[in-house]
Scaffold this active site. Structure first.
Site, mmCIF file in Angstrom:
data_model
loop_
_atom_site.group_PDB
_atom_site.id
_atom_site.type_symbol
_atom_site.label_atom_id
_atom_site.label_comp_id
_atom_site.label_asym_id
_atom_site.label_seq_id
_atom_site.Cartn_x
_atom_site.Cartn_y
_atom_site.Cartn_z
ATOM 1 C CE LYS A 1 -62.257 3.630 70.884
ATOM 2 N NZ LYS A 1 -61.197 3.063 71.152
ATOM 3 N N GLY B 1 -53.923 -2.833 69.136
ATOM 4 C CA GLY B 1 -52.630 -3.008 69.636
ATOM 5 C C GLY B 1 -51.755 -4.093 68.495
ATOM 6 C CG ASN C 1 -52.977 4.549 72.340
ATOM 7 O OD1 ASN C 1 -51.759 4.897 72.809
ATOM 8 N ND2 ASN C 1 -53.827 4.512 73.652
ATOM 9 C CB THR C 2 -50.644 0.241 70.244
ATOM 10 O OG1 THR C 2 -51.659 0.143 71.224
ATOM 11 C CG2 THR C 2 -49.530 -0.462 70.574
#
Lengths: 65, 261
Positions: B103, B164, B212-213
Site C-alpha cells: 500500500k 483519521g 483503521n481509525t
C-alpha cells in the site's frame, strides 16, 4: 567490532547478519535487514559478512493503517 | 447473484480477497483489543507498517496477534514523504513479508496527510517495474487515478477524507467518476468514520473499503468492527441490487383498487 544498529552504536562479536540477530535476541519471523542501505536477503543472513562501522537496520511490522 | 449475495469475490492480480472490508492495525488501545476487532470485522486483509525492531523489547510484537493463516498482510509506506523513502520502505516490507503487495503512500504534508501525487506516480512506476503489486493511496482525482494505472498500479485507493479525520466520503461524485474511468478495483482508503460512510462508499460501487481509525478509535472498537463488516456487506448488496431512482413526489406502495367507496 563497532556497528551502528537501528541508530545506536553497539559493540558486537557477530560476524554475520544471522549471528547479529542471535546476539540481539531478535527471532521475529518477519524481519528485514539492511546493511549500509542495501537489503540483505533472508537466505544470505548466514553468509553476509559484517565489517567495522557497518550501518545496520533491522525492521519488522508494527501496527499501521 | 448467489443466495447471500456475497459470491462476487474481489480479485486483484489473481489474489482473491475474502472480504471487502480491509482493516488497519494501528492505534488500538491494546493488542488484545486489536485481535478481537480483527475477528469481529471478518476482514482477511490487514495493513501494517515497517519500523525498526524494538531491541529493548518494551512492547510485545504485533505479529503474534495476527493469524497469518487467515490474513493477508499488506505493508504500507506510511510516514514516507519522498519517493526514495517510499521505495526503501516498500522494499523492506516485501523482504520482511510474504507478498509483493504494497500500500504505497507518499505523503505531501503532515497536517493534511494528503498524498504527494507526483511522487506517488513516480514511485508507483518504479515499484511496478520491480514486480510489486502496487496499491497507491491517492486523492479523489479521476485523472490521477488513470495516470497511476498507466504507471502500473493494480488498484487505486482514493481517500474519502483525510486520514483519521472521520469526515466520511467528502466527494462521492469524484469517486463515481473514478469508478467509471478506471478498469481496476477502487478501494476507498481513509476518512471513513462510521458505518454509513462505509455503506455509502460501497453503494457507489467501490470494490472495498480500508478502515483503521474509524474502528480503532471508536469507544468500542470491537463493536465498530462488527458494524463496519455489516455496513460493507449492506453497501455491496445494495449496489448490486440496484437502488430505486429518487423522485420528488410520493408513489403509493398500497393499491388503490379495492378501497371502500
Amino acid at each position: 567490532m563497532r556497528l551502528m544498529v537501528n541508530g545506536d552504536w553497539i559493540q558486537s562479536r557477530a560476524e554475520t547478519v544471522s549471528a547479529l540477530l542471535e546476539e540481539l535476541g531478535v527471532n521475529a519471523p518477519a524481519v528485514a535487514v539492511e546493511v549500509n542501505l542495501a537489503i540483505v536477503k533472508k537466505k544470505d543472513f548466514g553468509t553476509f559478512a559484517l565489517k567495522e562501522e557497518d550501518r545496520v537496520e533491522i525492521v519488522n511490522f508494527v501496527g499501521g493503517g | 447473484m448467489g443466495k447471500d449475495g456475497l459470491d462476487d469475490k474481489l480479485v486483484i492480480k489473481g489474489i482473491e480477497f475474502g472480504s471487502r472490508l480491509w482493516v488497519g492495525t494501528g492505534k488500538y488501545r491494546s493488542n488484545e483489543e486489536m485481535a478481537m476487532a480483527l475477528e469481529a470485522s471478518g476482514a482477511d486483509v490487514v495493513t501494517v507498517s515497517v519500523r525498526r525492531v524494538d531491541l529493548k523489547r518494551t512492547a510485545e510484537s504485533l505479529l503474534s496477534y495476527i493469524d497469518f493463516k487467515k490474513m493477508k498482510v499488506l505493508p504500507n509506506t506510511a510516514g514516507c514523504y519522498t519517493v526514495e523513502d517510499a521505495l526503501r520502505y516498500a522494499r523492506l516490507g516485501r523482504e520482511a513479508g510474504l507478498s509483493d503487495m504494497v500500500k504505497l503512500e507518499v505523503i505531501g504534508d503532515d497536517k493534511t496527510l494528503f498524498p504527494d501525487v507526483i511522487g506517488l506516480l513516480e514511485a508507483t512506476e518504479i515499484l511496478a517495474k520491480e514486480g510489486f503489486i502496487v496499491f497507491p493511496y491517492t486523492n479523489d482525482d479521476p485523472i490521477m487515478a488513470k495516470r497511476l494505472i498507466n504507471a502500473g498500479a493494480s488498484c487505486v485507493m482514493p481517500l474519502g477524507a483525510p486520514i483519521g479525520s472521520g469526515l466520511g466520503i467528502r466527494n462521492p461524485y469524484n469517486l463515481k467518476i473514478i469508478l467509471e474511468t478506471v478498469n481496476v478495483p477502487v478501494v476507498v482508503d481513509a476518512g471513513v468514520g462510521t458505518a454509513s460512510d462505509a455503506t455509502l462508499a460501497m453503494e457507489l460501487g467501490c470494490d472495498a473499503v480500508l478502515i483503521n481509525t474509524g474502528i480503532a478509535g471508536a469507544a468500542d472498537a470491537v463493536a465498530m468492527a462488527a458494524a463496519m463488516k455489516h455496513a460493507v456487506i449492506a453497501g455491496r448488496l445494495s449496489y448490486r441490487a440496484g437502488r430505486i431512482p429518487k423522485k420528488l413526489y410520493a408513489a403509493a406502495s398500497s393499491p388503490l383498487e379495492g378501497m371502500l367507496l
